[in-house]
Design an enzyme around this catalytic site. Structure first.
Site, PDB file in Angstrom:
ATOM      1  N   ASN A  54       0.974  -1.223   0.028  1.00 59.94           N
ATOM      2  CA  ASN A  54       0.055  -0.014  -0.025  1.00 59.94           C
ATOM      3  C   ASN A  54       0.862   1.202  -0.022  1.00 59.94           C
ATOM      4  O   ASN A  54       1.934   1.241  -0.511  1.00 59.94           O
ATOM      5  CB  ASN A  54      -1.015  -0.001   1.164  1.00 59.94           C
ATOM      6  N   HIS A 109      -1.742  -9.755  -3.765  1.00 55.62           N
ATOM      7  CA  HIS A 109      -2.445  -8.818  -4.575  1.00 55.62           C
ATOM      8  C   HIS A 109      -3.319  -9.460  -5.657  1.00 55.62           C
ATOM      9  O   HIS A 109      -2.967  -9.059  -6.920  1.00 55.62           O
ATOM     10  CB  HIS A 109      -1.576  -7.723  -4.914  1.00 55.62           C
ATOM     11  N   GLU A 132      -7.024  -7.418  -0.291  1.00 53.45           N
ATOM     12  CA  GLU A 132      -5.882  -7.606   0.252  1.00 53.45           C
ATOM     13  C   GLU A 132      -5.897  -7.892   2.012  1.00 53.45           C
ATOM     14  O   GLU A 132      -6.319  -6.998   2.487  1.00 53.45           O
ATOM     15  CB  GLU A 132      -5.042  -6.317   0.135  1.00 53.45           C
TER      16      GLU A 132
END
Ligand SMILES: *[C@@H]1O[C@H](CO)[C@@H](O)[C@H](O)[C@H]1NC(C)=O
Ligand SMILES: *[C@@H]1O[C@H](CO)[C@@H](O)[C@H](O)[C@H]1NC(C)=O
Ligand SMILES: *[C@@H]1O[C@H](CO)[C@@H](O)[C@H](O)[C@H]1NC(C)=O
Ligand SMILES: *[C@@H]1O[C@H](CO)[C@@H](O)[C@H](O)[C@H]1NC(C)=O
Ligand SMILES: *[C@@H]1O[C@H](CO)[C@@H](O)[C@H](O)[C@H]1NC(C)=O
Ligand SMILES: *[C@@H]1O[C@H](CO)[C@@H](O)[C@H](O)[C@H]1NC(C)=O
Ligand SMILES: *[C@@H]1O[C@H](CO)[C@@H](O)[C@H](O)[C@H]1NC(C)=O
Ligand SMILES: *[C@@H]1O[C@H](CO)[C@@H](O)[C@H](O)[C@H]1NC(C)=O
Length: 412
Positions: A101, A206, A368
């Site tokens: 992220n 992901h 995620e």
């Protein structure tokens, strides 16, 4: 019918027994090895999964839908080579690292020292390379080749050694990623060690999901998939480039981000003006980090005490329950897809002019499992023990179990 027969034949070809040379190339003491497309296959009674060294990525995941038709439910490419050629760098199925992220202003502090990480998102006049860092920088883990250290019929383990100073992070990190399939369950375990200096670590998986294998003949999006986050009454507040502000927000019952009070279709709130800007400037959809609040109910066993997320498509009947030890969960509704990525040969409709063989906007969701995003820049959250690792200290560990089932029931 013609289409189904075609897909069934394709699936049958992919669901060959482990011994088949057509599915498994290579051989030797470390396991079956990659096939001609660079894919490392593992399989169980109900699942057939393929991985590549690039990002330790999941490229294919096949299971039968409610009619017995094999569906490949993850986005990706047909072969390992193409992942490096793809100019869009979609992070399809990989392991973002060493810090998943966004990192605010590509900066963080450790013990009074300031570190600057390679920026790679939201370029501005003042910051031409980017105003923040996404997924570990411009050469993050999911754009690098891992090494296969073990490969059996139902399991594969990758490793990466991330050098001191790479992308600006302090110290070397050594990580192992193990994926296993058993019956209708895909499990993974990610371990990472800071070997030379104190450093932040936060990993995730992901994968872009479409539980219809992009073959739904009524809609090409996942807006009719039902989604449930039973423990997620709160989320991380973000600014208009999705950087956490430090605020933890309530997902009030009935609001666009409420997936806790009851299961709801991904598209259920798309007519609500509140959803505009929910995933950043001028963006309608989801790219949000929900907290997974479980400890207030006493000790829990993440493997057995209920899923943290459920995704279900009534069309295919495929239901996916995500179990994890992580305390946050990001959902991205493929807002940035625009039909420019071609489906794999294992996916989509092969003779239907209404649905081109590409991924449309909202054609998938990324789910995620992770820790609270950018907590390294939010000391008030008290997540240091979960995100900062020291040589000789505890390792970073992420565990998850993705359990599939068939559920023919629909819900709005
Ligand atoms: C590799 O995959 C890409 C994208 O899926 C495809 O366009 C290409 O034809 C494939 N190459 C080979 C040699 O199969
Ligand atoms: C990564 O591995 C692929 C094979 O899967 C190979 O074609 C490529 O050259 C490798 N890339 C690097 C940077 O080593
Ligand atoms: C962002 O980082 C740069 C160094 O990369 C620093 O000069 C600047 O002060 C930082 N901005 C903010 C708002 O923290
Ligand atoms: C649409 O897909 C469903 C499920 O596979 C199938 O039963 C149906 O025949 C298909 N309809 C058309 C018009 O192809
Ligand atoms: C699919 O989603 C749309 C938009 O949210 C909704 O209007 C429609 O009723 C849904 N269809 C089904 C079959 O659930
Ligand atoms: C906002 O998004 C819409 C639809 O994608 C687009 O047409 C419009 O130009 C965008 N507006 C701005 C200010 O970027
Ligand atoms: C679609 O998205 C890609 C990646 O962001 C971009 O390069 C491309 O220009 C876009 N195409 C259109 C038609 O908007
Ligand atoms: C099947 O899916 C529906 C709608 O998503 C949900 O309400 C129901 O609880 C699910 N049933 C099972 C047995 O998981």
């Amino acid at each position: 019918m013609h289409l189904n027969a075609h897909l069934a034949a394709l699936g049958a070809a992919l669901l060959l027994p482990a011994a088949s040379a057509q599915t498994y190339g290579g051989g030797g003491s470390k396991g079956p090895g990659p096939d001609k497309d660079g894919l490392y296959w593992i399989k169980s009674e109900g699942l057939q999964a393929a991985f590549i060294t690039y990002g330790a990525s999941l490229t294919h995941l096949l299971l039968n839908d409610q009619y017995g038709i094999p569906r490949d439910v993850v986005a990706g490419f047909d072969n390992a080579t193409y992942y490096e050629l793809d100019k869009q760098h979609n992070h399809f199925g990989g392991v973002p690292g060493r810090y998943a992220n966004r990192i605010k202003n590509s900066t963080f502090e450790l013990d009074g020292q300031s570190y600057h990480i390679s920026p790679n998102e939201n370029p501005t006049a003042d910051a031409p390379l980017g105003a923040d860092t996404l997924h570990g920088g411009k050469d993050g883990w999911d754009w690098r080749n891992f090494t296969v250290v073990a490969h059996t019929d139902d399991s594969i383990t990758f490793t990466i050694v991330d050098p001191d100073g790479k992308e600006g992070f302090p110290g070397e990190v050594v990580s192992y990623i193990t994926y296993t399939v058993t019956d209708l369950t895909w499990d993974f375990k990610m371990v990472a060690l800071a070997t030379t200096k104190k450093t932040p670590i936060m990993l995730s998986s992901h994968v872009y999901w479409n539980l219809d294998g992009f073959a739904n003949n009524e809609t090409s999006t996942v807006l009719n998939h039902t989604f449930h986050l039973p423990y997620s009454g709160q989320r991380v507040g973000v600014d208009n480039i999705l950087i956490p502000t430090g605020d933890i927000l309530a997902n009030k019952e009935g609001s666009v981000n409420d997936f806790w009070s009851a299961p709801k279709q991904i598209g259920a709130s798309f007519d609500d003006p509140e959803l505009k800007g929910n995933c950043g400037f001028n963006c309608t959809g989801y790219d949000n980090c929900w907290l997974v609040n479980r400890a207030q109910n006493g000790p829990y066993d993440w493997r057995s005490d209920g899923y943290v997320a459920r995704l279900h498509s009534a069309w295919s009947g495929i239901q996916l329950d995500v179990y994890s030890d992580q305390e946050a969960f990001q959902l991205y509704s493929c807002n940035g897809q625009n039909g420019s990525v071609t489906l794999k040969t294992t996916q989509g409709l092969h003779d239907n002019a209404d649905f081109p063989r590409t991924i449309p906007q909202y054609g998938c969701v990324v789910m995620e499992v992770e820790d609270w995003i950018d907590a390294i820049n939010q000391p008030a959250w008290g997540r240091q023990d979960k995100q900062i690792f020291t040589p000789g200290g505890d390792p970073y560990v992420l565990q998850a179990s993705y359990r599939f089932s068939i559920n023919g029931t629909s819900s709005k």
